[in-house]
Design a protein around this motif. Structure first.
Motif, short mmCIF file in Angstrom:
data_model
loop_
_atom_site.label_atom_id
_atom_site.label_comp_id
_atom_site.label_asym_id
_atom_site.label_seq_id
_atom_site.Cartn_x
_atom_site.Cartn_y
_atom_site.Cartn_z
N UNK A 22 0.83 -1.20 0.00
CA UNK A 22 0.00 0.00 0.00
C UNK A 22 0.87 1.25 0.00
N UNK A 23 1.98 1.21 0.72
CA UNK A 23 2.91 2.34 0.73
C UNK A 23 3.47 2.59 -0.66
N UNK A 24 3.83 1.50 -1.34
CA UNK A 24 4.36 1.62 -2.70
C UNK A 24 3.31 2.24 -3.62
N UNK A 25 2.06 1.80 -3.45
CA UNK A 25 0.97 2.33 -4.27
C UNK A 25 0.81 3.82 -4.07
N UNK A 26 0.81 4.27 -2.83
CA UNK A 26 0.65 5.70 -2.53
C UNK A 26 1.79 6.51 -3.15
N UNK A 27 3.01 5.97 -3.08
CA UNK A 27 4.15 6.66 -3.66
C UNK A 27 4.00 6.77 -5.17
N UNK A 28 3.57 5.67 -5.79
CA UNK A 28 3.36 5.68 -7.25
C UNK A 28 2.31 6.71 -7.63
N UNK A 29 1.21 6.78 -6.88
CA UNK A 29 0.16 7.75 -7.16
C UNK A 29 0.70 9.17 -7.01
N UNK A 30 1.48 9.41 -5.97
CA UNK A 30 2.05 10.75 -5.75
C UNK A 30 2.93 11.15 -6.94
N UNK A 31 3.78 10.22 -7.40
CA UNK A 31 4.68 10.52 -8.51
C UNK A 31 3.91 10.73 -9.81
N UNK A 32 2.94 9.88 -10.08
CA UNK A 32 2.16 9.97 -11.33
C UNK A 32 1.36 11.27 -11.37
N UNK A 33 0.60 11.55 -10.31
CA UNK A 33 -0.22 12.77 -10.29
C UNK A 33 0.67 14.01 -10.26
N UNK A 34 1.80 13.91 -9.63
CA UNK A 34 2.74 15.03 -9.61
C UNK A 34 3.23 15.36 -11.01
N UNK A 35 3.54 14.33 -11.78
CA UNK A 35 4.01 14.53 -13.15
C UNK A 35 2.95 15.21 -14.00
N UNK A 36 1.69 14.74 -13.84
CA UNK A 36 0.60 15.32 -14.63
C UNK A 36 0.26 16.73 -14.18
N UNK A 37 0.62 17.10 -12.97
CA UNK A 37 0.41 18.45 -12.49
C UNK A 37 1.58 19.33 -12.93
N UNK A 38 2.75 18.77 -12.99
CA UNK A 38 3.94 19.52 -13.34
C UNK A 38 3.95 20.01 -14.79
N UNK A 39 3.45 19.17 -15.68
CA UNK A 39 3.52 19.53 -17.11
C UNK A 39 2.78 20.82 -17.44
N UNK A 40 1.49 20.96 -17.07
CA UNK A 40 0.79 22.20 -17.42
C UNK A 40 1.21 23.41 -16.59
N UNK A 41 1.87 23.19 -15.45
CA UNK A 41 2.24 24.32 -14.60
C UNK A 41 3.71 24.70 -14.77
N UNK A 42 4.62 23.77 -14.42
CA UNK A 42 6.04 24.10 -14.59
C UNK A 42 6.46 24.08 -16.05
N UNK A 43 5.87 23.16 -16.81
CA UNK A 43 6.29 22.97 -18.21
C UNK A 43 7.05 21.68 -18.40
#
Lengths: 170, 248, 61
Positions: free
Chosen positions: B97-118
């Motif tokens: 479950x810890x691994x899953x949460x980390x994966x979700x954090x990284x995936x959603x972070x990437x999708x948030x980073x593209x339209x904001x940071x570039x």
């Protein structure tokens, strides 16, 4: 190989590894995975300690030449208000990045992120040319940790304007 | 003293079952509320417009990824220090479950980073240390599957968990200690820099993710208890295990 | 409704984020429940249990 020999060899393999040959293969794969993850961790940690873990240098550090030579690095700060100039060809942009103490001139050809704006955070990657101008190959927008609704921001701006006007009037 | 009664797998097994059910229900309810707030009620952000809405998953997942690792490290220390079966099983149940949460954090972070940071990704201190956290979780899981003897696996996984726990404060402090692309904390002790409604949505989702993680971990724990104690008398006495006799 | 899904032009990023999260959570729920069922099966057919079951059947005779 005769059937008899194969059966004996299979039984020997099973005796050596409980669960049989399939379980041994599965376990071997897990060990490979484990080693791969361990190697990745070590590589990332060593890399972080080796190259500087800082993602960007400030304009002050650039001006004081506390930056790497001969290779690309990143400079970060705020886009200086009023410094953004777009080339007539439309694709090249010139601006200054500041940390309020020093500024660095940056030139970049390419698409800018939506959030790139004056008086907002920016991180540019590239090299300093012989004229002290930063030739950027990538420009990223850095945003702060504030999350505000537009109406609230408008109200804050109004209040700020009124306070400034009052101060001037005195 | 009565708390120690639950230190034995036999006693904790039924309690874990009840807790898992309640936590699952709470997680579901809170998720619905949180999603309504996050995707519908909360206003846009003046800078990021709608793209900030990823925060309602990203932050809860990131917090859980760190929290679960610390809890796992705690139970690993208990298992190594006191040699209790249940402590080791608790640690074992958390990793996936810890691994899953980390994966979700990284995936959603990437999708948030593209339209904001570039960019989808940057090797700054925050993102790199969170990625290391994922590899730590996966390494612990790989180790668990590679070692046959459960007690030996407990020790090896426990050591790796404890060695890696230093990464958690690094992840948290990374945005303060070093220049990073990732922004600083919006929620600090005594001060927040986030709109009230947005904050409410985020906190609801944090609790939703917390209850979900507890539920998933407890179900896995019950499975682990049955796996590791399959031949034990207390297992044979369980209703759901005795049931089978009626069919025979 | 269309406006909701469009998310101000950020639809791709938001729904990829929320969608993958939902997928992963569902995958974990399915996986952990399957693991529990397998463990239950293991417990039901373990040696001690079958010995106890055998003993009970003998008593009934």
């Amino acid at each position: 190989m005769s059937d008899g020999q194969e059966i004996t060899q299979g039984a020997e393999a099973a005796a050596v590894s409980p669960g049989g040959i399939k379980a041994r293969h599965k376990r071997f794969l897990w060990i490979v995975f484990g080693l791969a993850f361990f190697a990745a961790i070590v590589a990332l940690v060593l890399n972080a300690f080796g190259s500087s873990i800082t993602y960007f240098y400030s304009p002050t550090e650039v001006v004081q030449d506390k930056v790497p030579h001969g290779r690309a690095f990143r400079v970060g700060g705020m886009v200086e208000g009023g410094s953004v100039v777009r080339d007539s060809n439309g694709l090249t942009v010139y601006f200054r990045v500041t940390d309020t103490a020093e500024t660095v001139a940056v030139v970049y050809t390419g698409i800018l992120p939506d959030l790139f704006a004056e008086e907002k955070g920016v991180v540019a990657q590239g090299k300093l040319d012989e004229y002290g101008v930063f030739q950027a190959t990538q420009v990223l927008a850095k945003h702060d940790e504030n999350y505000v609704a537009p109406e609230v921001q408008a109200a804050l701006d109004e209040a700020h304007k009124n306070r400034a006007a009052q101060t001037l009037a005195q | 003293m009565s708390g120690f009664k639950y230190a034995a797998p036999a006693q904790f097994y039924p309690l874990a079952g009840k807790m898992a059910l309640w936590f699952a229900v709470l997680a579901a309810v809170l998720t619905v509320i949180g999603l309504v707030i996050g995707l519908y009620i909360a206003p846009i952000d003046v800078t990021q417009k709608d793209s900030y809405r990823i925060i309602f998953i990203h932050v809860p997942a990131a917090w859980m990824s760190m929290f679960l690792y610390v809890v796992m490290a705690f139970w690993s220390a208990m298992a190594l220090g006191m040699n209790t079966r249940l402590s080791a099983m608790m640690a074992q149940s958390i990793a996936p479950t810890g691994a899953l949460m980390t994966a979700i954090a990284l995936w959603t972070g990437a999708l948030w980073g593209k339209p904001t940071w570039g960019t989808y990704w940057a090797w700054d201190a925050r993102m790199t240390s969170e990625l290391i956290l994922l590899f730590l979780y996966l390494g612990i899981i790989a180790l668990r599957n590679a070692i046959d003897d459960p007690r030996r696996a407990d020790k090896a996984c426990g050591v790796l968990a404890l060695v890696g726990v230093v990464n958690v404060p690094i992840i948290y402090m990374s945005v303060r200690w070093w220049n990073t692309l990732h922004q600083g904390a919006s929620i600090k002790l005594g001060k927040t820099s986030i709109d009230d409604i947005m904050l409410a949505g985020m906190l609801v989702m944090v609790f939703a993710f917390w209850f979900y993680s507890m539920a998933a971990t407890l179900v896995r724990l019950r499975a682990i208890m049955l796996e590791r104690e399959a031949g034990a008398a207390w297992v044979a006495r369980l209703e759901e295990v005795k049931e089978v006799r009626k069919e025979q | 409704m269309g406006e909701f899904f469009a998310m101000g032009g950020y639809a791709f990023f938001i729904w990829m984020a929320y969608g993958m999260t939902a997928l992963l959570i569902v995958a974990e729920i399915v996986t952990v429940r399957a693991r529990y069922q397998r463990a239950l099966h293991l417990a039901r057919h373990s040696e001690a249990h079958e010995a106890a079951a055998g003993a009970q059947l003998k008593e009934a005779e």
